[in-house]
Design a protein around this motif. Structure first.
Motif, PDB file in Angstrom:
ATOM      1  N   TYR A  17      60.290  75.520  45.384  1.00  0.00           N
ATOM      2  CA  TYR A  17      60.505  74.128  45.742  1.00  0.00           C
ATOM      3  C   TYR A  17      59.365  73.632  46.623  1.00  0.00           C
ATOM      4  O   TYR A  17      58.618  74.426  47.207  1.00  0.00           O
ATOM      5  CB  TYR A  17      61.864  73.932  46.444  1.00  0.00           C
ATOM      6  N   GLN A  18      59.253  72.331  46.708  1.00  0.00           N
ATOM      7  CA  GLN A  18      58.290  71.668  47.585  1.00  0.00           C
ATOM      8  C   GLN A  18      58.986  70.494  48.245  1.00  0.00           C
ATOM      9  O   GLN A  18      59.889  69.889  47.669  1.00  0.00           O
ATOM     10  CB  GLN A  18      57.086  71.155  46.795  1.00  0.00           C
ATOM     11  N   VAL A  19      58.538  70.161  49.458  1.00  0.00           N
ATOM     12  CA  VAL A  19      59.071  69.018  50.189  1.00  0.00           C
ATOM     13  C   VAL A  19      57.900  68.177  50.672  1.00  0.00           C
ATOM     14  O   VAL A  19      56.912  68.697  51.171  1.00  0.00           O
ATOM     15  CB  VAL A  19      59.933  69.476  51.390  1.00  0.00           C
ATOM     16  N   LEU A  20      58.030  66.874  50.493  1.00  0.00           N
ATOM     17  CA  LEU A  20      56.994  65.938  50.925  1.00  0.00           C
ATOM     18  C   LEU A  20      57.684  64.689  51.455  1.00  0.00           C
ATOM     19  O   LEU A  20      58.635  64.199  50.845  1.00  0.00           O
ATOM     20  CB  LEU A  20      56.087  65.580  49.737  1.00  0.00           C
ATOM     21  N   GLY A  21      57.222  64.169  52.576  1.00  0.00           N
ATOM     22  CA  GLY A  21      57.811  62.970  53.156  1.00  0.00           C
ATOM     23  C   GLY A  21      58.871  63.324  54.180  1.00  0.00           C
ATOM     24  O   GLY A  21      59.237  64.476  54.364  1.00  0.00           O
ATOM     25  N   ASP A  22      59.361  62.280  54.856  1.00  0.00           N
ATOM     26  CA  ASP A  22      60.279  62.495  55.968  1.00  0.00           C
ATOM     27  C   ASP A  22      61.701  62.019  55.719  1.00  0.00           C
ATOM     28  O   ASP A  22      62.636  62.565  56.262  1.00  0.00           O
ATOM     29  CB  ASP A  22      59.743  61.798  57.227  1.00  0.00           C
ATOM     30  N   GLY A  23      61.867  60.956  54.930  1.00  0.00           N
ATOM     31  CA  GLY A  23      63.212  60.422  54.717  1.00  0.00           C
ATOM     32  C   GLY A  23      63.777  59.866  56.011  1.00  0.00           C
ATOM     33  O   GLY A  23      63.060  59.756  56.994  1.00  0.00           O
ATOM     34  N   PRO A  24      65.046  59.576  56.124  1.00  0.00           N
ATOM     35  CA  PRO A  24      65.968  59.564  55.011  1.00  0.00           C
ATOM     36  C   PRO A  24      65.644  58.440  54.036  1.00  0.00           C
ATOM     37  O   PRO A  24      64.936  57.517  54.431  1.00  0.00           O
ATOM     38  CB  PRO A  24      67.327  59.364  55.672  1.00  0.00           C
ATOM     39  N   PRO A  25      66.121  58.504  52.842  1.00  0.00           N
ATOM     40  CA  PRO A  25      67.063  59.459  52.271  1.00  0.00           C
ATOM     41  C   PRO A  25      66.345  60.688  51.738  1.00  0.00           C
ATOM     42  O   PRO A  25      65.115  60.724  51.641  1.00  0.00           O
ATOM     43  CB  PRO A  25      67.676  58.666  51.109  1.00  0.00           C
ATOM     44  N   ASP A  26      67.139  61.688  51.376  1.00  0.00           N
ATOM     45  CA  ASP A  26      66.617  62.833  50.633  1.00  0.00           C
ATOM     46  C   ASP A  26      66.682  62.477  49.156  1.00  0.00           C
ATOM     47  O   ASP A  26      67.675  61.918  48.687  1.00  0.00           O
ATOM     48  CB  ASP A  26      67.449  64.088  50.890  1.00  0.00           C
ATOM     49  N   LEU A  27      65.610  62.782  48.444  1.00  0.00           N
ATOM     50  CA  LEU A  27      65.524  62.506  47.004  1.00  0.00           C
ATOM     51  C   LEU A  27      65.035  63.756  46.300  1.00  0.00           C
ATOM     52  O   LEU A  27      63.934  64.237  46.560  1.00  0.00           O
ATOM     53  CB  LEU A  27      64.568  61.344  46.734  1.00  0.00           C
ATOM     54  N   VAL A  28      65.861  64.303  45.417  1.00  0.00           N
ATOM     55  CA  VAL A  28      65.497  65.477  44.618  1.00  0.00           C
ATOM     56  C   VAL A  28      64.994  64.981  43.271  1.00  0.00           C
ATOM     57  O   VAL A  28      65.605  64.110  42.653  1.00  0.00           O
ATOM     58  CB  VAL A  28      66.712  66.394  44.382  1.00  0.00           C
ATOM     59  N   VAL A  29      63.871  65.547  42.812  1.00  0.00           N
ATOM     60  CA  VAL A  29      63.382  65.257  41.464  1.00  0.00           C
ATOM     61  C   VAL A  29      63.426  66.553  40.669  1.00  0.00           C
ATOM     62  O   VAL A  29      62.863  67.564  41.076  1.00  0.00           O
ATOM     63  CB  VAL A  29      61.960  64.659  41.483  1.00  0.00           C
ATOM     64  N   SER A  30      64.122  66.494  39.532  1.00  0.00           N
ATOM     65  CA  SER A  30      64.213  67.625  38.615  1.00  0.00           C
ATOM     66  C   SER A  30      63.498  67.236  37.328  1.00  0.00           C
ATOM     67  O   SER A  30      63.926  66.336  36.621  1.00  0.00           O
ATOM     68  CB  SER A  30      65.683  67.954  38.326  1.00  0.00           C
ATOM     69  N   PHE A  31      62.393  67.898  37.045  1.00  0.00           N
ATOM     70  CA  PHE A  31      61.574  67.562  35.884  1.00  0.00           C
ATOM     71  C   PHE A  31      62.153  68.062  34.571  1.00  0.00           C
ATOM     72  O   PHE A  31      61.690  67.710  33.516  1.00  0.00           O
ATOM     73  CB  PHE A  31      60.176  68.160  36.018  1.00  0.00           C
ATOM     74  N   GLY A  32      63.094  68.949  34.606  1.00  0.00           N
ATOM     75  CA  GLY A  32      63.556  69.575  33.381  1.00  0.00           C
ATOM     76  C   GLY A  32      62.824  70.884  33.171  1.00  0.00           C
ATOM     77  O   GLY A  32      62.017  71.316  33.993  1.00  0.00           O
ATOM     78  N   PHE A  33      63.091  71.524  32.043  1.00  0.00           N
ATOM     79  CA  PHE A  33      62.587  72.877  31.818  1.00  0.00           C
ATOM     80  C   PHE A  33      61.062  72.964  31.827  1.00  0.00           C
ATOM     81  O   PHE A  33      60.498  73.934  32.279  1.00  0.00           O
ATOM     82  CB  PHE A  33      63.129  73.427  30.495  1.00  0.00           C
ATOM     83  N   PHE A  34      60.392  71.943  31.309  1.00  0.00           N
ATOM     84  CA  PHE A  34      58.945  72.050  31.176  1.00  0.00           C
ATOM     85  C   PHE A  34      58.187  71.524  32.381  1.00  0.00           C
ATOM     86  O   PHE A  34      56.976  71.631  32.449  1.00  0.00           O
ATOM     87  CB  PHE A  34      58.482  71.347  29.900  1.00  0.00           C
ATOM     88  N   GLY A  35      58.886  70.940  33.343  1.00  0.00           N
ATOM     89  CA  GLY A  35      58.227  70.473  34.552  1.00  0.00           C
ATOM     90  C   GLY A  35      57.945  71.630  35.489  1.00  0.00           C
ATOM     91  O   GLY A  35      58.694  72.604  35.533  1.00  0.00           O
ATOM     92  N   GLN A  36      56.859  71.543  36.194  1.00  0.00           N
ATOM     93  CA  GLN A  36      56.506  72.596  37.134  1.00  0.00           C
ATOM     94  C   GLN A  36      55.929  71.958  38.385  1.00  0.00           C
ATOM     95  O   GLN A  36      54.992  71.164  38.307  1.00  0.00           O
ATOM     96  CB  GLN A  36      55.495  73.549  36.507  1.00  0.00           C
ATOM     97  N   VAL A  37      56.491  72.315  39.540  1.00  0.00           N
ATOM     98  CA  VAL A  37      56.087  71.663  40.781  1.00  0.00           C
ATOM     99  C   VAL A  37      54.603  71.837  41.082  1.00  0.00           C
ATOM    100  O   VAL A  37      53.972  70.909  41.564  1.00  0.00           O
ATOM    101  CB  VAL A  37      56.949  72.117  41.979  1.00  0.00           C
TER     102      VAL A  37
END
Length: 149
Positions: A17-37
Motif C-alpha cells: 500500500y501507499q499513502v499520500l496526502g493528509d485528509g480528512p477524508p480518507d480515500l481508498v483507490v482500488s485499481f483492480g487486478f491489473f493496477g499496481q501502486v
C-alpha cells in the motif's frame, strides 16, 4: 515523486500500500487486478490524477494479494472476493483509518461493493469507475467472459 510502498500483514501474506496526502477524508483507490501502486506513478496523467485526489484527502492505494507489489497467490485456487475485502481492511487497520471513501476501478468494484456491504461502518462513500455487476458469461448474460477463460 511517488510515495513509499509499505506493507500490511494478513496472516503470512503482505499487502502493498501507499499513502499520500493528509485528509480528512480518507480515500481508498482500488485499481483492480491489473493496477499496481508502483507502476501507476509512471503514467503522468494518472500520477496527476492521484496527486489531485491527495490534495483534498489522505489517499490510500493498495495492491490486493496476487497483484502488483503484494504477495502472490496460487493461480489455480484464487481467493474468494471476501479475502480481497480482508486485504482492504488490513490496509485500513495498518494506516489507522476507521472510515474511508472507496473508489474502485474495473474488477476492484466487486471488492469495494462487498466491503461496503459487509462493513458499512467503515465505508463513508463508494465510487465505482468502469465496473460491471457481472463478468462471467451465463445463460442470462451471453456477452460475459466464457467460464473456461
Amino acid at each position: 515523486m511517488q510515495p513509499e510502498t509499505k506493507y500490511a500483514w494478513l496472516g503470512p501474506d503482505r499487502i502493498a500500500y501507499q499513502v499520500l496526502g493528509d485528509g480528512p477524508p480518507d480515500l481508498v483507490v482500488s485499481f483492480g487486478f491489473f493496477g499496481q501502486v508502483d507502476i501507476a506513478w509512471e503514467d503522468p496523467g494518472l500520477a496527476l490524477f492521484l496527486r489531485t485526489l491527495a490534495s483534498f484527502s489522505r489517499l490510500i492505494l493498495f495492491d490486493r494479494r496476487g497483484s502488483g507489489a503484494s504477495d502472490p497467490v496460487v493461480l489455480d485456487s484464487l481467493p474468494p472476493w471476501e479475502a480481497y475485502a480482508e486485504d482492504l481492511e488490513a490496509v485500513l487497520d495498518q494506516v489507522g483509518s476507521e472510515r474511508a471513501a472507496i473508489m474502485a476501478h474495473v474488477d476492484g468494484g466487486a471488492i469495494a461493493l462487498l466491503f461496503a456491504a459487509t462493513r458499512p461502518e467503515r465505508t463513508s462513500a463508494l465510487v465505482l469507475v468502469n465496473c460491471a455487476a457481472k463478468s462471467g458469461a451465463a445463460e442470462d448474460y451471453p456477452i460475459g467472459i466464457p467460464l473456461e477463460v
